[in-house]
Design a protein around this motif. Structure first.
Motif, PDB file in Angstrom:
ATOM      1  N   GLN A   4       7.384   5.472  -0.232  1.00 39.96           N
ATOM      2  CA  GLN A   4       8.556   6.191   0.907  1.00 39.96           C
ATOM      3  C   GLN A   4       8.500   5.113   1.552  1.00 39.96           C
ATOM      4  OE1 GLN A   4       8.729   9.300   1.850  1.00 39.96           O
ATOM      5  NE2 GLN A   4      10.416   8.419   3.680  1.00 39.96           N
ATOM      6  N   SER A  20       7.875  -1.741   4.830  1.00 42.03           N
ATOM      7  CA  SER A  20       6.926  -1.296   3.915  1.00 42.03           C
ATOM      8  C   SER A  20       7.730   0.102   3.424  1.00 42.03           C
ATOM      9  CB  SER A  20       5.773  -0.705   5.419  1.00 42.03           C
ATOM     10  OG  SER A  20       5.727  -1.489   6.081  1.00 42.03           O
ATOM     11  N   CYS A  21       6.520  -0.234   1.909  1.00 42.32           N
ATOM     12  CA  CYS A  21       6.900   0.371   1.144  1.00 42.32           C
ATOM     13  C   CYS A  21       5.528   1.699   0.481  1.00 42.32           C
ATOM     14  CB  CYS A  21       7.332   0.397  -0.488  1.00 42.32           C
ATOM     15  SG  CYS A  21       7.855   1.564  -1.522  1.00 42.32           S
ATOM     16  N   ALA A  22       5.318   2.550   0.897  1.00 42.49           N
ATOM     17  CA  ALA A  22       4.232   2.592   0.808  1.00 42.49           C
ATOM     18  C   ALA A  22       4.386   4.180  -0.714  1.00 42.49           C
ATOM     19  CB  ALA A  22       3.716   4.066   1.460  1.00 42.49           C
ATOM     20  N   PHE A  28       1.900   2.449  -8.360  1.00 43.20           N
ATOM     21  CA  PHE A  28       1.567   1.675  -8.177  1.00 43.20           C
ATOM     22  C   PHE A  28       1.001   0.323  -8.030  1.00 43.20           C
ATOM     23  CE2 PHE A  28       2.795  -1.260  -4.259  1.00 43.20           C
ATOM     24  CZ  PHE A  28       1.169  -2.560  -3.740  1.00 43.20           C
ATOM     25  N   ARG A  71       2.249  -7.599  -1.022  1.00 44.04           N
ATOM     26  CA  ARG A  71       1.496  -6.351  -1.555  1.00 44.04           C
ATOM     27  C   ARG A  71       0.061  -5.559  -1.262  1.00 44.04           C
ATOM     28  NH1 ARG A  71       2.500  -4.962  -7.884  1.00 44.04           N
ATOM     29  NH2 ARG A  71       1.478  -3.363  -6.716  1.00 44.04           N
ATOM     30  N   ASP A  72      -0.665  -4.942  -1.007  1.00 39.52           N
ATOM     31  CA  ASP A  72      -1.934  -4.305  -1.057  1.00 39.52           C
ATOM     32  C   ASP A  72      -1.777  -3.826  -1.300  1.00 39.52           C
ATOM     33  OD1 ASP A  72      -4.128  -3.858   0.149  1.00 39.52           O
ATOM     34  OD2 ASP A  72      -3.360  -4.227   2.206  1.00 39.52           O
ATOM     35  N   LYS A  75      -4.321  -0.142  -0.090  1.00 34.73           N
ATOM     36  CA  LYS A  75      -3.407   0.132   0.278  1.00 34.73           C
ATOM     37  C   LYS A  75      -2.189   1.199  -0.205  1.00 34.73           C
ATOM     38  CE  LYS A  75      -4.854  -2.377   5.605  1.00 34.73           C
ATOM     39  NZ  LYS A  75      -4.103  -2.208   5.907  1.00 34.73           N
ATOM     40  N   ASN A  76      -2.112   0.456  -1.720  1.00 33.42           N
ATOM     41  CA  ASN A  76      -0.897   1.268  -2.428  1.00 33.42           C
ATOM     42  C   ASN A  76       0.292   1.104  -1.425  1.00 33.42           C
ATOM     43  OD1 ASN A  76      -2.293   1.992  -4.100  1.00 33.42           O
ATOM     44  ND2 ASN A  76      -2.400   3.981  -3.955  1.00 33.42           N
ATOM     45  N   THR A  77       0.329  -0.301  -0.543  1.00 34.53           N
ATOM     46  CA  THR A  77       1.831  -0.428  -0.024  1.00 34.53           C
ATOM     47  C   THR A  77       2.314  -1.652  -0.260  1.00 34.53           C
ATOM     48  OG1 THR A  77       0.751   0.783   1.348  1.00 34.53           O
ATOM     49  CG2 THR A  77       2.469  -0.346   2.206  1.00 34.53           C
ATOM     50  N   TYR A  79       5.012  -5.208   0.974  1.00 29.47           N
ATOM     51  CA  TYR A  79       5.945  -4.851   2.291  1.00 29.47           C
ATOM     52  C   TYR A  79       6.967  -6.312   1.995  1.00 29.47           C
ATOM     53  CZ  TYR A  79       1.215  -3.539   3.986  1.00 29.47           C
ATOM     54  OH  TYR A  79       0.466  -2.786   4.317  1.00 29.47           O
ATOM     55  N   CYS A  95      12.816   0.081  -2.391  1.00 31.26           N
ATOM     56  CA  CYS A  95      11.955  -1.071  -2.673  1.00 31.26           C
ATOM     57  C   CYS A  95      11.703   0.293  -4.438  1.00 31.26           C
ATOM     58  CB  CYS A  95      10.189  -0.440  -2.011  1.00 31.26           C
ATOM     59  SG  CYS A  95      10.477   1.472  -2.008  1.00 31.26           S
TER      60      CYS A  95
END
Length: 123
Positions: A4, A20-22, A28, A71-72, A75-77, A79, A95
């Motif tokens: 997302q 951001s990409c969740a 991931f 990336r984090d 948080k599975n995110t 950027y 993404c």
């Protein structure tokens, strides 16, 4: 939904945005990730990619020095920090999750795509 993207918007030339990409952990934690973009009437083009642990990044020449991918994993995110934006950066940004632990500039290397977020840079 497994990827997302968010954070797009309208910004003036020279401005900044952070995309951001969740992602779900399943797509991931062990995957390289990438950002691509597609402007109206043009083919989708590579922007940046990052390997699974963030230790390796690569950028298209057109964004090098202005954009930063990160990336984090906690948080599975994913950027994309975009600075010094130009009108030619206007596009829908996507993404994507690579089928490998590393990223790639080739769309065929990606198995999951987000829905895209619109970035518009006014002159």
């Amino acid at each position: 939904v497994q990827l997302q993207a968010s954070g797009g918007g309208l910004v003036q030339t020279g401005g900044s945005l952070r995309l951001s990409c969740a992602a779900s952990r399943r797509v991931f934690s062990n995957n390289g990730m990438g950002w691509f973009r597609q402007a109206p009437g043009k083919e989708r083009e590579f922007v940046a990619h990052i390997n699974w642990n963030g230790g390796s990044t690569y950028y298209a020449d057109s964004v090098k020095g202005r954009f930063t991918i990160s990336r984090d994993n906690a948080k599975n995110t994913l950027y994309l920090q975009m600075n010094s934006l130009k009108p030619e950066d206007t596009a829908v940004y996507y993404c994507a999750a690579s089928r490998y632990a590393y990223g790639s500039s080739k769309p065929d290397s990606y198995v999951k795509w987000g829905q895209g977020t619109q970035v518009t840079v006014s002159s």
